[in-house]
Design a protein around this motif. Structure first.
Motif, PDB file in Angstrom:
ATOM      1  N   PRO B 389       0.786  -1.245   0.000  1.00  0.00           N
ATOM      2  CA  PRO B 389       0.000   0.000   0.000  1.00  0.00           C
ATOM      3  C   PRO B 389       0.808   1.279   0.000  1.00  0.00           C
ATOM      4  N   ASP B 390       2.036   1.240   0.352  1.00  0.00           N
ATOM      5  CA  ASP B 390       2.726   2.487   0.658  1.00  0.00           C
ATOM      6  C   ASP B 390       3.149   3.262  -0.567  1.00  0.00           C
ATOM      7  N   SER B 391       3.249   2.570  -1.650  1.00  0.00           N
ATOM      8  CA  SER B 391       3.662   3.321  -2.837  1.00  0.00           C
ATOM      9  C   SER B 391       2.622   4.384  -3.199  1.00  0.00           C
ATOM     10  N   ALA B 392       1.355   3.995  -3.159  1.00  0.00           N
ATOM     11  CA  ALA B 392       0.305   4.972  -3.471  1.00  0.00           C
ATOM     12  C   ALA B 392       0.240   6.068  -2.420  1.00  0.00           C
ATOM     13  N   ASN B 393       0.358   5.697  -1.164  1.00  0.00           N
ATOM     14  CA  ASN B 393       0.297   6.699  -0.098  1.00  0.00           C
ATOM     15  C   ASN B 393       1.435   7.703  -0.235  1.00  0.00           C
ATOM     16  N   ASP B 394       2.606   7.185  -0.515  1.00  0.00           N
ATOM     17  CA  ASP B 394       3.742   8.095  -0.686  1.00  0.00           C
ATOM     18  C   ASP B 394       3.506   9.023  -1.853  1.00  0.00           C
ATOM     19  N   GLN B 395       2.997   8.470  -2.889  1.00  0.00           N
ATOM     20  CA  GLN B 395       2.760   9.328  -4.053  1.00  0.00           C
ATOM     21  C   GLN B 395       1.760  10.428  -3.725  1.00  0.00           C
ATOM     22  N   GLN B 396       0.708  10.056  -2.969  1.00  0.00           N
ATOM     23  CA  GLN B 396      -0.286  11.085  -2.611  1.00  0.00           C
ATOM     24  C   GLN B 396       0.339  12.158  -1.747  1.00  0.00           C
ATOM     25  N   ASN B 397       1.121  11.700  -0.771  1.00  0.00           N
ATOM     26  CA  ASN B 397       1.748  12.689   0.099  1.00  0.00           C
ATOM     27  C   ASN B 397       2.705  13.569  -0.690  1.00  0.00           C
ATOM     28  N   GLN B 398       3.442  12.944  -1.559  1.00  0.00           N
ATOM     29  CA  GLN B 398       4.370  13.739  -2.368  1.00  0.00           C
ATOM     30  C   GLN B 398       3.604  14.715  -3.269  1.00  0.00           C
ATOM     31  N   GLN B 399       2.504  14.232  -3.807  1.00  0.00           N
ATOM     32  CA  GLN B 399       1.711  15.124  -4.656  1.00  0.00           C
ATOM     33  C   GLN B 399       1.150  16.292  -3.853  1.00  0.00           C
ATOM     34  N   LEU B 400       0.675  15.944  -2.628  1.00  0.00           N
ATOM     35  CA  LEU B 400       0.135  17.010  -1.775  1.00  0.00           C
ATOM     36  C   LEU B 400       1.206  18.027  -1.437  1.00  0.00           C
ATOM     37  N   ALA B 401       2.344  17.547  -1.056  1.00  0.00           N
ATOM     38  CA  ALA B 401       3.442  18.474  -0.736  1.00  0.00           C
ATOM     39  C   ALA B 401       3.815  19.293  -1.944  1.00  0.00           C
ATOM     40  N   GLN B 402       3.786  18.661  -3.080  1.00  0.00           N
ATOM     41  CA  GLN B 402       4.127  19.403  -4.302  1.00  0.00           C
ATOM     42  C   GLN B 402       3.081  20.473  -4.590  1.00  0.00           C
ATOM     43  N   ASN B 403       1.830  20.107  -4.391  1.00  0.00           N
ATOM     44  CA  ASN B 403       0.778  21.107  -4.621  1.00  0.00           C
ATOM     45  C   ASN B 403       0.916  22.284  -3.685  1.00  0.00           C
ATOM     46  N   LEU B 404       1.152  21.977  -2.430  1.00  0.00           N
ATOM     47  CA  LEU B 404       1.304  23.075  -1.470  1.00  0.00           C
ATOM     48  C   LEU B 404       2.519  23.920  -1.808  1.00  0.00           C
ATOM     49  N   GLN B 405       3.554  23.252  -2.248  1.00  0.00           N
ATOM     50  CA  GLN B 405       4.751  24.005  -2.631  1.00  0.00           C
ATOM     51  C   GLN B 405       4.450  24.907  -3.816  1.00  0.00           C
ATOM     52  N   GLN B 406       3.674  24.381  -4.748  1.00  0.00           N
ATOM     53  CA  GLN B 406       3.306  25.215  -5.901  1.00  0.00           C
ATOM     54  C   GLN B 406       2.464  26.410  -5.463  1.00  0.00           C
ATOM     55  N   SER B 407       1.555  26.151  -4.532  1.00  0.00           N
ATOM     56  CA  SER B 407       0.748  27.261  -4.029  1.00  0.00           C
ATOM     57  C   SER B 407       1.630  28.295  -3.356  1.00  0.00           C
ATOM     58  N   ALA B 408       2.580  27.794  -2.582  1.00  0.00           N
ATOM     59  CA  ALA B 408       3.497  28.739  -1.932  1.00  0.00           C
ATOM     60  C   ALA B 408       4.273  29.533  -2.965  1.00  0.00           C
ATOM     61  N   GLN B 409       4.650  28.877  -4.030  1.00  0.00           N
ATOM     62  CA  GLN B 409       5.357  29.597  -5.091  1.00  0.00           C
ATOM     63  C   GLN B 409       4.443  30.644  -5.741  1.00  0.00           C
ATOM     64  N   GLN B 410       3.189  30.270  -5.888  1.00  0.00           N
ATOM     65  CA  GLN B 410       2.262  31.271  -6.427  1.00  0.00           C
ATOM     66  C   GLN B 410       2.181  32.477  -5.509  1.00  0.00           C
ATOM     67  N   MET B 411       2.079  32.227  -4.219  1.00  0.00           N
ATOM     68  CA  MET B 411       2.044  33.330  -3.270  1.00  0.00           C
ATOM     69  C   MET B 411       3.304  34.170  -3.387  1.00  0.00           C
ATOM     70  N   GLN B 412       4.392  33.467  -3.545  1.00  0.00           N
ATOM     71  CA  GLN B 412       5.665  34.175  -3.658  1.00  0.00           C
ATOM     72  C   GLN B 412       5.682  35.036  -4.913  1.00  0.00           C
ATOM     73  N   GLN B 413       5.191  34.475  -5.990  1.00  0.00           N
ATOM     74  CA  GLN B 413       5.167  35.255  -7.234  1.00  0.00           C
ATOM     75  C   GLN B 413       4.256  36.464  -7.105  1.00  0.00           C
ATOM     76  N   GLN B 414       3.101  36.240  -6.485  1.00  0.00           N
ATOM     77  CA  GLN B 414       2.189  37.375  -6.309  1.00  0.00           C
ATOM     78  C   GLN B 414       2.852  38.452  -5.473  1.00  0.00           C
ATOM     79  N   ALA B 415       3.473  38.041  -4.414  1.00  0.00           N
ATOM     80  CA  ALA B 415       4.127  39.024  -3.547  1.00  0.00           C
ATOM     81  C   ALA B 415       5.248  39.739  -4.279  1.00  0.00           C
TER      82      ALA B 415
END
Lengths: 325, 645
Positions: B389-415
């Motif tokens: 099971p862990d491969s999928a879970n890791d991928q989800q977590n990695q995807q989530l972290a990546q999404n949040l990182q992208q959002s943070a980058q968007q905030m950074q760009q806006q700022a």
């Protein structure tokens, strides 16, 4: 009576009066209005201005019964109205007979009316309002037309009795007789110091006078003029919202509804005399002073400061809006 | 049609003829006067717009045109198309023409509003009609054009056009402000999208999601506040960026920890399997040896028949590697160690994969009991559970972290975009101030010349909006030295005169030599230190064009006025106190001038504590908090226990 006849008779009366009375056209016009409307007038002016002569001349021009009552402090009401006197009848019995007083005339001149006592002054009330006289429980109608033209002297106030408000209100106009101009005075001197004294001819009788008045009272009055008169009367009361400051400050009591009636009736005849067939604001303004000056009762402040009521009326005419278009 | 109708129609037509002409007359009189209202309004707005960036000139022009059109339409509509009752018109013209109420009375008589004697009524109506038809109304209602009024209107138009043709010094500022507001609105929309994404993300746990949503909603409300300033927007975006980055980092760390735990479990599993394999091989070797040698004792025979799972006897020679007893002893200790490793791995996996942890626990128990086969089975089972099971879970977590990182980058760009627009705005203001300074200096004789590097402050330097201090050009030109002192980084140094920099530390925008005085990219890198005070790298000082060094412009917080004028007194040097010893102890007895000298490092903490209290209490705007922190950081003595931001 036709309109043309009215105008002709009116002009004839004024012409005849002017043959005797020099100047004072406005006074003559106002007195004529009072006569034609069947109301009474109070003329106020210093002695020697021709007040009595004016009224006598008017009576001559109209061919009316004229009587003059010189009011004095000892004048009794019965001296005005008449009284019952005891007479011997043909059968030897004694009976009362009503002896008519000077009030029984078409045109009564109440000269210096303010010198009589209030009791005597009040003897005129019934005659002026009801055109009847009641003596001894018997009512005697006066012959029509009946006009009371009173005079009073504004200078000699000592020993006089100012007219009560109720009686003042019964006079349609209070006409101030002004001092004549130089030219008028010259003419007066020329006319009155020679051998020939002019005299007015009779141009109208009492019946015609009544017909003239009846015609004039049917004069149409526009609604906004009537409303203007009503607002004008309301504005004479200090508690009114539209009362000008002078009214609020100096007037104790404003004009009664008789004032409005006087304004409209006087304006109707004034319009006809002017050759128009409707009442206008100009007619109202022309008779407003004579109609309202004796109906505004000044308060203590107004009397103390000697505020002329004409000034208050003038303020009223300026403050009340004529047309709200 | 009756006679009265005819008379009424004639009278009313006459009245409306008069009324139309009267309306046109009034229109001609009042039209220029009414036009003056929007014109004066437009002129006033244009004048105000030249002194204060409230309205842009095109907007004022549009407003003026719209107001003029509205006034015209309303005025013309009121004058030309206002319906009036005939009786009112009659009453008005009775007074206007002095008709003594003839017409109005006639109308009322015709309509039956009033009654009168028939003879009088007929005469009155005839009189009114005759007078109305013979009235020279055109002479009484002459169209009059007041030339003065129209001249004033024309003059107002000319003034308005001139005001619009002249360049407005505030137009660029207005445009930038609008662009900043648009940027803020765009940022708010981005935050909305991020909030929606987070709300719909199933991989986030509820606590983290609620916290994120709460923080982001507050930030969104702050961004949607119409009164928000650019600094506050930047600070809000920076806070959101930090929040998202922190959350992404937490998720990454958690994922990494899980992966490490899994790796350790797998390693333990592999070791256990190897150990089990070794034990199996050793047992097989022992059995083979026993089978080749004759049985010596019963115990040996029993030993040979002993189950491989049972612990070996201690009677064997422990020094013989071929000795099964020795092998048994070593295997027991190895099993125990392996069991401990498996238990450790099971504990680590307890939160990640409880099934695998349980299998590992079973394997550890089997190892401790010497049940090699059971341990092998349990380990195989644990391996299967770990691999599935862990491969999928890791991928989800990695995807989530990546999404949040992208959002943070968007905030950074806006700022960054906001900071850049603000920087441009400040530069324009500074250029205007510099131009004013230059004009002032030129009028004073032009003693200070441009381009004298390291001699005098550059009058055209980027004054960073501090127009009150003429010649206080902050930053330095290309030839200026950078101070290596960390507490003075970002400040300009001109001919050994240190200028206290309140804004855009290290930023110099010289309009004449922009390439030499870039002083960085003038963008606030909110992912790093946003103050421009680089405390760790002394080489990145002021005036150097470092890349993305976190420089930004802020409003003036403190601008000391010097006694005796500008640049002729002592400057305030924000140098750290290198000497830990007090310079001078206060002695009131012989202190003739009444001066008191207190060691700097003793009083600094008090000031810092007060500043922190103000910062925590919310007295300070968001955009200024970093500036204050950096300011006190720059003032901090080295020996002080000041927390470094």
């Amino acid at each position: 009576m036709e309109i043309a006849e009215f105008s002709q008779l009116a002009r004839s009366i004024e012409r005849e009066v002017s043959r005797v009375i020099v100047g004072q056209q406005h006074v003559v016009r106002l007195v004529l209005i009072c006569v034609l409307s069947g109301r009474h007038a109070l003329l106020e002016g210093v002695p020697g201005l021709g007040k009595t002569q004016l009224i006598r001349t008017l009576a001559d021009a109209m061919a009316l019964n004229f009587s003059r009552i010189q009011f004095t402090p000892d004048l009794m009401p019965s001296d005005v109205t008449g009284t019952n006197i005891m007479e011997d009848t043909e059968d030897g019995r004694k009976a009362f007979r009503f002896q008519r007083g000077p009030i029984f005339a078409n045109l009564v001149l109440a000269d210096e009316i303010n010198r009589a006592t209030p009791k005597t002054q009040s003897a005129l009330l019934e005659a002026m309002q009801e055109k009847t006289v009641t003596v001894g429980g018997v009512v005697y109608p006066l012959s029509l037309p009946f006009f009371v033209l009173a005079t009073q002297n504004p200078l000699e106030q000592e020993g006089t009795y100012p007219l009560p408000e109720a009686q003042l209100d019964r006079f349609m106009f209070k006409i101030d007789v002004d001092f004549p101009t130089v030219n008028d005075l010259v003419t007066i001197i020329e006319r009155t110091t020679g051998n020939i004294s002019p005299k007015a001819e009779k141009v109208v009788d009492g019946e015609q006078v009544l017909q003239m008045g009846e015609l004039a009272l049917n004069m149409p009055v526009p609604t906004h003029v009537t409303r203007y008169v009503a607002e004008l009367i309301i504005a004479t009361h200090p508690e009114s919202e539209n009362a000008p400051d002078a009214v609020r400050r100096y007037v104790r009591y404003g004009a009664s509804p008789r004032g409005a009636q006087a304004l409209i009736m006087g304006a109707k005849i004034h319009a006809l005399l002017e050759g128009r067939f409707n009442v206008s604001f100009d007619d109202i303004e022309a008779i407003a002073f004579a109609s309202l000056r004796h109906r505004l009762l000044l308060n203590f402040e107004g009397m103390a400061e000697g505020v002329p009521t004409d000034a208050i009326v003038e303020g009223l005419l300026k403050s009340v809006q004529k047309v709200k278009a | 049609m009756t006679a009265s109708d005819t008379r009424y129609t004639v009278l009313v037509n006459t009245l409306y003829t008069w009324d139309r002409r009267w309306r046109i007359k009034k229109l001609l009189i009042w039209l220029p006067r009414m036009l003056l209202v929007p014109l004066v309004f437009g002129i006033v707005m244009a004048i105000i717009g030249r002194f204060s960036p409230i309205f842009a000139l095109p907007d004022i022009l549009y407003i003026t045109i719209l107001a003029t059109g509205a006034f015209l339409l309303g005025f013309i509509g009121f004058f030309l198309f206002r319906k009036r009752d005939p009786i009112q018109v009659a009453r008005y013209f009775d007074l206007e023409f002095g008709l003594q109420e003839r017409v109005s009375t006639a109308l009322e008589l015709i309509t039956g509003a009033i009654q009168g004697d028939d003879r009088l009524a007929v005469a009155q109506i005839a009189d009114a009609q005759d007078l109305a038809q013979n009235l020279a109304y055109k002479q009484r209602l002459k169209w009059v054009i007041h030339r003065l009024d129209w001249a004033i209107v024309l003059g107002g138009c000319v003034i308005l056009v001139i005001l619009h043709l002249l360049p407005n010094p505030n137009s660029d500022t207005l445009a930038l402000a609008q662009a900043q507001q648009a940027q803020i609105n765009q940022s708010a929309e981005t935050v909305k999208d991020i909030i929606q994404d987070i709300a719909n993300n199933p991989t986030l746990d509820s606590a983290t999601r609620e916290q994120l949503l709460r923080e982001l909603t507050v930030s969104l409300q702050t961004l949607q506040n119409p009164q928000i300033s650019t600094e506050e927007a930047i600070a809000t975006l920076s806070d959101m960026q930090n929040l998202l980055e922190e959350t992404a980092q937490n998720i990454s760390q958690r994922t990494q920890a899980e992966q490490e735990a899994l790796q350790r479990a797998l390693e333990a599993l592999q070791n256990s399997q190897n150990q089990a394999q070794s034990l199996s091989e050793a047992l097989a070797q022992v059995q083979q040896n026993l089978a080749e040698q004759p049985p010596q004792t019963t115990d040996d025979t029993q030993l040979g028949n002993q189950d491989a799972n049972e612990p070996p006897s201690d009677t064997q020679n422990p020094n013989n590697p071929q000795n099964p007893t020795n092998n048994n002893n070593s295997s027991v200790s190895a099993n125990q160690a392996q069991a401990d490793a498996l238990r450790q791995a099971a504990r680590e996996l307890a939160q990640i994969n409880p099934n695998a942890a349980q299998s590992l626990e079973q394997a550890a128990d089997a190892l401790e009991n010497g049940d090699i086969q059971g341990a092998q089975d349990a380990l195989n089972q644990a391996q299967e559970q770990l691999n599935q099971p862990d491969s999928a879970n890791d991928q989800q977590n990695q995807q989530l972290a990546q999404n949040l990182q992208q959002s943070a980058q968007q905030m950074q760009q806006q700022a960054q975009q906001l900071a850049q627009s603000q920087q441009q705005n400040g530069n324009q203001q500074n250029q205007q101030s510099a131009q004013q300074n230059q004009q002032a200096q030129n009028s004073q004789g032009g003693q200070q010349q441009q381009g004298q590097q390291n001699q005098i402050p550059n009058p055209q330097g980027d004054n960073v909006g501090n127009s009150d201090q003429q010649g206080d050009a902050q930053g330095q030109q290309g030839g200026n030295q950078s101070q290596s002192d960390t507490a003075q980084l970002g400040q300009s140094q001109n001919s050994n005169q240190q200028q206290p920099s309140q804004q855009t530390h290290g930023t110099t925008l010289d309009s004449n030599t922009p390439t030499d005085n870039r002083g960085g990219d003038n963008q606030a890198d909110l992912s790093q230190d946003t103050s421009g005070l680089n405390l760790t790298n002394p080489e990145q000082g002021e005036g150097q064009g470092g890349e993305d060094r976190g420089q930004g412009q802020y409003e003036v917080v403190f601008a000391p006025l010097r006694l005796g004028g500008e640049n002729d007194g002592e400057d305030i040097i924000l140098a750290p106190d290198t000497n830990t010893e007090p310079l001078r102890e206060g002695n009131f007895s012989d202190n003739e001038r009444g001066n008191i000298t207190v060691p700097y490092n003793q009083v600094f903490d008090t000031y810092l504590q007060n500043a922190n209290t103000a910062l925590n209490a919310g007295y300070i705007p968001l955009g200024m908090r970093d500036v204050i922190r950096q300011y006190f950081t720059s003032l901090a003595p080295r020996t002080s226990n000041t927390p470094q931001n």
